[in-house]
Design a protein around this motif. Structure first.
Motif, PDB file in Angstrom:
ATOM      1  N   TYR A  14       0.829  -1.206   0.000  1.00 18.08           N
ATOM      2  CA  TYR A  14       0.000   0.000   0.000  1.00 18.08           C
ATOM      3  C   TYR A  14       0.868   1.262   0.000  1.00 18.08           C
ATOM      4  O   TYR A  14       1.843   1.355   0.744  1.00 18.08           O
ATOM      5  N   SER A  15       0.480   2.215  -0.843  1.00 17.87           N
ATOM      6  CA  SER A  15       1.062   3.555  -0.800  1.00 17.87           C
ATOM      7  C   SER A  15      -0.058   4.548  -1.087  1.00 17.87           C
ATOM      8  O   SER A  15      -1.093   4.173  -1.652  1.00 17.87           O
ATOM      9  N   GLY A  16       0.133   5.807  -0.695  1.00 17.15           N
ATOM     10  CA  GLY A  16      -0.945   6.783  -0.805  1.00 17.15           C
ATOM     11  C   GLY A  16      -0.652   7.902  -1.776  1.00 17.15           C
ATOM     12  O   GLY A  16       0.491   8.136  -2.176  1.00 17.15           O
ATOM     13  N   VAL A  17      -1.696   8.621  -2.163  1.00 18.20           N
ATOM     14  CA  VAL A  17      -1.554   9.714  -3.126  1.00 18.20           C
ATOM     15  C   VAL A  17      -1.170  11.024  -2.453  1.00 18.20           C
ATOM     16  O   VAL A  17      -0.598  11.908  -3.087  1.00 18.20           O
ATOM     17  N   GLU A  18      -1.486  11.186  -1.154  1.00 17.76           N
ATOM     18  CA  GLU A  18      -1.177  12.434  -0.471  1.00 17.76           C
ATOM     19  C   GLU A  18       0.299  12.488  -0.091  1.00 17.76           C
ATOM     20  O   GLU A  18       0.949  11.461   0.095  1.00 17.76           O
ATOM     21  N   ASP A  19       0.822  13.711   0.045  1.00 13.59           N
ATOM     22  CA  ASP A  19       2.231  13.876   0.382  1.00 13.59           C
ATOM     23  C   ASP A  19       2.556  13.290   1.754  1.00 13.59           C
ATOM     24  O   ASP A  19       3.674  12.831   1.983  1.00 13.59           O
ATOM     25  N   ASP A  20       1.588  13.317   2.674  1.00 19.37           N
ATOM     26  CA  ASP A  20       1.832  12.813   4.029  1.00 19.37           C
ATOM     27  C   ASP A  20       1.270  11.408   4.228  1.00 19.37           C
ATOM     28  O   ASP A  20       1.093  10.949   5.364  1.00 19.37           O
ATOM     29  N   ALA A  21       0.973  10.698   3.142  1.00 21.53           N
ATOM     30  CA  ALA A  21       0.382   9.362   3.243  1.00 21.53           C
ATOM     31  C   ALA A  21       1.407   8.354   3.768  1.00 21.53           C
ATOM     32  O   ALA A  21       2.621   8.493   3.553  1.00 21.53           O
ATOM     33  N   LEU A  22       0.907   7.341   4.455  1.00 18.21           N
ATOM     34  CA  LEU A  22       1.752   6.251   4.945  1.00 18.21           C
ATOM     35  C   LEU A  22       1.850   5.165   3.878  1.00 18.21           C
ATOM     36  O   LEU A  22       0.946   5.003   3.059  1.00 18.21           O
ATOM     37  N   TYR A  23       2.942   4.422   3.887  1.00 18.61           N
ATOM     38  CA  TYR A  23       3.066   3.250   3.017  1.00 18.61           C
ATOM     39  C   TYR A  23       3.355   2.034   3.871  1.00 18.61           C
ATOM     40  O   TYR A  23       3.924   2.145   4.967  1.00 18.61           O
ATOM     41  N   MET A  24       2.915   0.871   3.403  1.00 15.22           N
ATOM     42  CA  MET A  24       3.006  -0.320   4.244  1.00 15.22           C
ATOM     43  C   MET A  24       3.157  -1.585   3.412  1.00 15.22           C
ATOM     44  O   MET A  24       2.695  -1.666   2.275  1.00 15.22           O
ATOM     45  N   ARG A  25       3.838  -2.556   3.999  1.00 11.35           N
ATOM     46  CA  ARG A  25       3.989  -3.895   3.437  1.00 11.35           C
ATOM     47  C   ARG A  25       4.211  -4.844   4.604  1.00 11.35           C
ATOM     48  O   ARG A  25       4.459  -4.416   5.741  1.00 11.35           O
ATOM     49  N   SER A  26       4.097  -6.120   4.339  1.00 16.36           N
ATOM     50  CA  SER A  26       4.356  -7.131   5.362  1.00 16.36           C
ATOM     51  C   SER A  26       5.741  -7.726   5.167  1.00 16.36           C
ATOM     52  O   SER A  26       6.274  -7.750   4.051  1.00 16.36           O
ATOM     53  N   TYR A  27       6.315  -8.196   6.272  1.00 17.61           N
ATOM     54  CA  TYR A  27       7.551  -8.960   6.208  1.00 17.61           C
ATOM     55  C   TYR A  27       7.493 -10.014   7.313  1.00 17.61           C
ATOM     56  O   TYR A  27       7.685  -9.699   8.486  1.00 17.61           O
ATOM     57  N   GLY A  28       7.151 -11.217   6.915  1.00 16.54           N
ATOM     58  CA  GLY A  28       6.962 -12.275   7.908  1.00 16.54           C
ATOM     59  C   GLY A  28       5.788 -11.954   8.814  1.00 16.54           C
ATOM     60  O   GLY A  28       4.680 -11.666   8.347  1.00 16.54           O
ATOM     61  N   ASP A  29       6.021 -11.960  10.109  1.00 14.91           N
ATOM     62  CA  ASP A  29       4.982 -11.665  11.091  1.00 14.91           C
ATOM     63  C   ASP A  29       4.892 -10.182  11.414  1.00 14.91           C
ATOM     64  O   ASP A  29       4.231  -9.791  12.379  1.00 14.91           O
ATOM     65  N   TYR A  30       5.543  -9.366  10.635  1.00 17.15           N
ATOM     66  CA  TYR A  30       5.612  -7.930  10.942  1.00 17.15           C
ATOM     67  C   TYR A  30       5.056  -7.088   9.796  1.00 17.15           C
ATOM     68  O   TYR A  30       5.094  -7.497   8.633  1.00 17.15           O
ATOM     69  N   MET A  31       4.539  -5.919  10.162  1.00 17.78           N
ATOM     70  CA  MET A  31       4.182  -4.910   9.177  1.00 17.78           C
ATOM     71  C   MET A  31       5.284  -3.862   9.170  1.00 17.78           C
ATOM     72  O   MET A  31       5.790  -3.473  10.225  1.00 17.78           O
ATOM     73  N   VAL A  32       5.653  -3.421   7.989  1.00 15.80           N
ATOM     74  CA  VAL A  32       6.607  -2.333   7.815  1.00 15.80           C
ATOM     75  C   VAL A  32       5.802  -1.101   7.436  1.00 15.80           C
ATOM     76  O   VAL A  32       5.122  -1.088   6.406  1.00 15.80           O
ATOM     77  N   LEU A  33       5.870  -0.065   8.271  1.00 19.09           N
ATOM     78  CA  LEU A  33       5.059   1.145   8.101  1.00 19.09           C
ATOM     79  C   LEU A  33       5.981   2.346   8.001  1.00 19.09           C
ATOM     80  O   LEU A  33       6.835   2.561   8.866  1.00 19.09           O
ATOM     81  N   GLY A  34       5.828   3.133   6.942  1.00 16.10           N
ATOM     82  CA  GLY A  34       6.702   4.287   6.743  1.00 16.10           C
ATOM     83  C   GLY A  34       5.940   5.533   6.344  1.00 16.10           C
ATOM     84  O   GLY A  34       4.767   5.471   5.965  1.00 16.10           O
ATOM     85  N   GLY A  35       6.626   6.667   6.420  1.00 15.11           N
ATOM     86  CA  GLY A  35       5.996   7.916   6.025  1.00 15.11           C
ATOM     87  C   GLY A  35       6.686   9.133   6.613  1.00 15.11           C
ATOM     88  O   GLY A  35       7.815   9.073   7.088  1.00 15.11           O
ATOM     89  N   PHE A  36       5.957  10.283   6.581  1.00 12.91           N
ATOM     90  CA  PHE A  36       6.414  11.576   7.088  1.00 12.91           C
ATOM     91  C   PHE A  36       7.708  12.012   6.391  1.00 12.91           C
ATOM     92  O   PHE A  36       8.644  12.510   7.015  1.00 12.91           O
ATOM     93  N   ASP A  37       7.736  11.829   5.066  1.00 10.30           N
ATOM     94  CA  ASP A  37       8.907  12.196   4.279  1.00 10.30           C
ATOM     95  C   ASP A  37       9.102  13.716   4.297  1.00 10.30           C
ATOM     96  O   ASP A  37       8.134  14.484   4.324  1.00 10.30           O
TER      97      ASP A  37
END
Length: 442
Positions: free
Chosen positions: A247-270
């Motif tokens: 998942y990624s977003g269209v807004e400049d402040d949107a969060l992006y996310m993916r899974s890695y094993g049993d974990y979610m990787v969550l990023g943003g606030f560029d």
């Protein structure tokens, strides 16, 4: 400088020597990240004698911090790209080609890198974002992109099938390295007229062709310091059931996310490097988002790290000859936070140029495209930011970056000095951590 979730349980890419004598090769690659290693891989397959020169450890900088998502849905860029260039649809095809190449390399060499085929989603989190999303979808369909507009648990999204994700470090571990690698070998002098490089310890490297594959070129030729800036993003990982897609977003402040094993990787606030808000802890903001949106608990949060990348004003990387004056020098940079797919396709473009092979995507990434004229507004905005930082170094008591002398800002969250002009970073004692500067603070 926290480690990413992908580094924590990783044994490393191996240890390689430091250059301690002069060298003579067919192709010298400056930069040991994913882009540089893929350039060397392609050229070695074509029979060239290649050597990679890395200032630190290979794969240990931007590459190690990458979330390694493989998707052509890269924010709402196609709307902006279609206004400026005729190759917007070809850019989408280039991303598809890069993903196909990754699959081929993984299959050919049986690389165990946790590769997964995933759906990819571009979402909007408010009404303004939905308008952007609708416009982006219409543009993408007009370009012939194979995407769908559907409803999801997160609202309306653009969906692309057959995308992917993996562990980039494991991929590079399994990548055949039929070329020389030198670590802790910083290049500080580029003598392009003689096709030579010089290290900080005085060794000379002679090469028929030179590739600059660093995150931000240290060279001042062709004024790349006016054509790009560095951006910084923040990432955390926490326990969470696997997501269906990326998942990624269209807004400049949107969060992006993916899974890695049993974990979610969550990023943003560029934000632009060195332009952080002094009283804001971006890691705390991400943790608050994880608690609010996904019900994460403090004990579920495993890792937190930041990632840096170079940004061009049209969101398209540079890959090709440096200039008409130096046809044997090539540059590959400016991945706009989508460096994994772009590293693959851009490394092929550059290696094909060296091998005198045609490449259908050559003109897309050409450093000679009508760049500044078509992106003058963005150029002016970021040039003013850089100019102000440079002026600050003249009239304020501030440490000055060793690149072009801009005033540094101290990041108290990560205890580093950061340059708001081009993103060089130093520790609190002035030791150089990241370029384009090549020297520590005085």
């Amino acid at each position: 400088m926290n480690k990413s979730i992908f580094e924590k349980d990783f044994e490393g890419l191996g240890e390689y020597p430091k250059l301690d004598q002069d060298a003579d090769v067919d192709v010298a690659v400056v930069g040991g990240g994913v882009a540089g290693l893929l350039c060397a891989y392609h050229l070695a397959k074509d029979g060239y004698k290649v050597a990679v020169f890395e200032a630190g450890r290979i794969g240990a900088a931007t590459t190690a911090k990458s979330t390694a998502t493989l998707t052509a849905l890269q924010s709402p860029m196609y709307t902006k790209l279609a206004k400026k260039y005729k190759f917007a649809g070809d850019y989408f095809e280039a991303q598809k080609e890069a993903l196909k190449m990754y699959r081929q390399v993984i299959d050919e060499h049986s690389i165990d890198c946790d590769f997964e085929t995933k759906l990819a989603y571009l979402y909007a989190s408010n009404k303004k974002g939905v308008k952007k999303l609708n416009k982006e979808y219409k543009v993408m369909k007009s370009l012939g992109c194979d995407v769908e507009y559907v409803q999801s648990d997160y609202g309306p999204v653009i969906k692309a099938a057959e995308q992917g994700q993996f562990n980039l470090l494991k991929f590079l571990k399994g990548l055949p390295k039929d070329f020389e690698i030198y670590e802790n070998t910083r290049i500080v002098n580029f003598i392009f007229k003689e096709n030579k490089l010089r290290t900080e310890n005085g060794q000379t490297i002679k090469a028929n062709k030179i590739i600059i594959a660093t995150r931000f070129p240290t060279i001042l030729n062709n004024k790349y310091f006016l054509k790009m800036y560095q951006a910084k993003s923040y990432v955390i990982s926490f326990k969470h059931p696997p997501l269906e897609g990326i998942y990624s977003g269209v807004e400049d402040d949107a969060l992006y996310m993916r899974s890695y094993g049993d974990y979610m990787v969550l990023g943003g606030f560029d934000h632009r490097a060195g332009r952080h808000k002094k009283k804001v802890n971006y890691y705390d903001k991400l943790k608050a988002s994880a608690r609010e949106l996904f019900g994460a608990k403090e004990e579920d949060i495993k890792d937190s790290w930041s990632a840096m990348d170079s940004v061009t004003y049209d969101a398209v990387p540079f890959a090709g000859t440096l200039s008409k004056k130096f046809p044997d020098v090539f540059v590959i940079t400016g991945f706009n936070e989508w460096g994994v797919l772009n590293s693959m396709i851009c490394s092929r473009v550059v290696s094909n140029c060296i091998a005198d092979k045609d490449d259908r995507f050559k003109t897309i990434f050409s450093p000679r495209r009508h760049y500044c004229r078509k992106n003058f507004g963005s150029f002016l905005h970021h040039a003013m930011i850089a100019s102000w930082a440079w002026v600050c170094s003249l009239f304020r008591v501030r440490r000055a970056c060793r690149h072009i002398g801009c005033g540094l800002r101290y990041n108290r969250i990560e205890n580093v000095y950061e340059c708001p002009c081009h993103g060089s970073r130093y520790d609190k004692n002035g030791k150089l951590l990241d370029g384009p500067a090549t020297k520590c603070l005085k």
